[in-house]
Design an enzyme around this catalytic site. Structure first.
Site, PDB file in Angstrom:
ATOM      1  N   ASP A  41       0.840  -1.192   0.000  1.00 10.06           N
ATOM      2  CA  ASP A  41       0.000   0.000   0.000  1.00 10.06           C
ATOM      3  C   ASP A  41       0.890   1.262   0.000  1.00 10.06           C
ATOM      4  OD1 ASP A  41      -2.364   1.461   0.233  1.00 10.06           O
ATOM      5  OD2 ASP A  41      -2.381   1.347   2.430  1.00 10.06           O
TER       6      ASP A  41
ATOM      7  N   ASN B 287      -9.990   0.427   1.047  1.00  8.96           N
ATOM      8  CA  ASN B 287      -8.924   0.332   2.050  1.00  8.96           C
ATOM      9  C   ASN B 287      -9.435   0.699   3.437  1.00  8.96           C
ATOM     10  OD1 ASN B 287      -7.480  -0.028  -0.290  1.00  8.96           O
ATOM     11  ND2 ASN B 287      -5.884   1.441   0.233  1.00  8.96           N
TER      12      ASN B 287
ATOM     13  N   SER C 125     -12.091   3.972   6.212  1.00  7.46           N
ATOM     14  CA  SER C 125     -12.445   3.931   7.643  1.00  7.46           C
ATOM     15  C   SER C 125     -13.374   5.068   8.042  1.00  7.46           C
ATOM     16  CB  SER C 125     -11.184   4.006   8.510  1.00  7.46           C
ATOM     17  OG  SER C 125     -10.543   2.759   8.540  1.00  7.46           O
TER      18      SER C 125
ATOM     19  N   HIS D 125      -9.610   4.850  -1.181  1.00  4.11           N
ATOM     20  CA  HIS D 125      -8.758   4.961   0.011  1.00  4.11           C
ATOM     21  C   HIS D 125      -9.508   5.752   1.078  1.00  4.11           C
ATOM     22  CE1 HIS D 125      -4.589   3.695  -1.330  1.00  4.11           C
ATOM     23  NE2 HIS D 125      -5.363   3.441  -2.364  1.00  4.11           N
ATOM     24  N   GLY D 126      -9.048   5.624   2.326  1.00  5.84           N
ATOM     25  CA  GLY D 126      -9.684   6.382   3.415  1.00  5.84           C
ATOM     26  C   GLY D 126     -11.076   5.876   3.704  1.00  5.84           C
TER      27      GLY D 126
ATOM     28  N   GLY E  57      -7.500   8.361   7.638  1.00  5.31           N
ATOM     29  CA  GLY E  57      -7.601   8.593   9.084  1.00  5.31           C
ATOM     30  C   GLY E  57      -9.026   8.821   9.562  1.00  5.31           C
TER      31      GLY E  57
HETATM   32 ZN   LIG Z   1      -4.447   5.322   1.105  1.00  3.15          ZN
END
Ligand SMILES: [Zn+2]
Length: 280
Positions: free
Chosen positions: A81, A229, A210, A207-208, A180
């Site tokens: 990653d 991700n 979460s 991505h991101g 984050g």
């Molecule tokens: Zn990422």
């Protein structure tokens, strides 16, 4: 078992679901993810981020990843990653990673193309899948310092040109998420995603993921995103569960409690992402 990343992502693209890419930082987290994938018979992208070298070296991560690919019944891809350094990516491929990301998203379009193409040329002959990023997914931790996550939305107009020029296998896009923890729920531009999807023939990556909100992620999974991700949600869940559990009073229980929380988080995301059972 070790499976071909390209095939896995295309199946997800065609089947309108997403595969979770889970960052591991030790064998405990890798084992937790693999255990769930095995139980649910679902595919798993076991991810190791270059920026986590301070926690665990590439060599150790490769050893853990290779072990689970070999010994788990689940379909597993070992993925690098946010690879930024060419030599680091090269070493990852030599050590058995069968999927790598080259992140040159903070560079100009031309430089991103050049660096991505270099990795594609290097990886293709070894049967390794390459992910690149166009536009830029920023970080929530930047908000306090700068007032912005630093994200730059991916422009649909440049996607086709980027894919044609680089021959990359999958593409991370920036449509409103950031890395984050968020304050609140991010606003994802499904309009932008739709535009990109229409001009892009390869699988798309988010991505991101979460704490982006289950509704958002579920919609992404059925709207053309094939890989999502997740990292922060796993470590947050593990830490919170250990803090809350008054019964935890020794190291073994602490580790087990943390792992259980990670397992539950992955189980939850398999459902949210509509991930289908793996068929050989
Ligand atoms: Zn990422």
């Amino acid at each position: 078992m070790r499976v071909d990343a390209k095939k896995l992502l295309y199946e997800a693209k065609i089947g309108n679901y997403a595969i979770p890419a889970c960052n591991f930082i030790d064998s405990d987290s890798a084992r937790a993810y693999c255990r769930v994938a095995e139980k649910e018979k679902k595919p798993l992208i076991l991810s190791y981020a270059e920026k986590h070298q301070g926690i665990i070296s590439l060599e150790e991560a490769a050893m853990i990843g290779n072990y689970f690919q070999e010994h788990s019944q689940a379909a597993i891809v070992l993925h690098l990653d946010h690879g930024e350094d060419k030599d680091f990516i090269k070493r990852a491929i030599e050590l058995g990673f069968n999927s790598v990301m080259i992140d040159a998203s903070s560079q100009s379009f031309e430089e991103n193309v050049r660096l991505t193409k270099e990795i594609v040329d290097l990886a293709k002959s070894k049967g390794v899948q390459v992910e690149a990023e166009l536009g830029h997914v920023g970080a929530n931790e930047l908000v306090d310092k700068t007032g912005s996550t630093g994200s730059i939305y991916t422009e649909a107009e440049s996607v086709k040109r980027f894919v044609d020029l680089t021959q990359v296998d999958s593409l991370a896009v920036s449509i409103g998420t950031a890395h984050g923890l968020y304050k609140g729920t991010p606003k994802i531009s499904f309009e932008a995603l739709d535009k990109i999807r229409k001009v892009c023939s390869i699988p798309l990556v988010l991505h991101g993921g979460s704490s982006s909100g289950d509704d958002n992620l579920s919609r992404c999974a059925i709207s053309g995103i094939s890989k999502i991700n997740i990292y922060t949600d796993f470590i947050t869940a593990a830490f919170t569960s250990v803090q809350k559990d008054a019964e935890v009073n020794n190291w073994i229980d602490l580790k087990r409690t943390g792992q259980l929380a990670m397992e539950n988080t992955l189980r939850h995301y398999y459902e949210v992402f509509h991930t289908k059972i793996y068929k050989e």
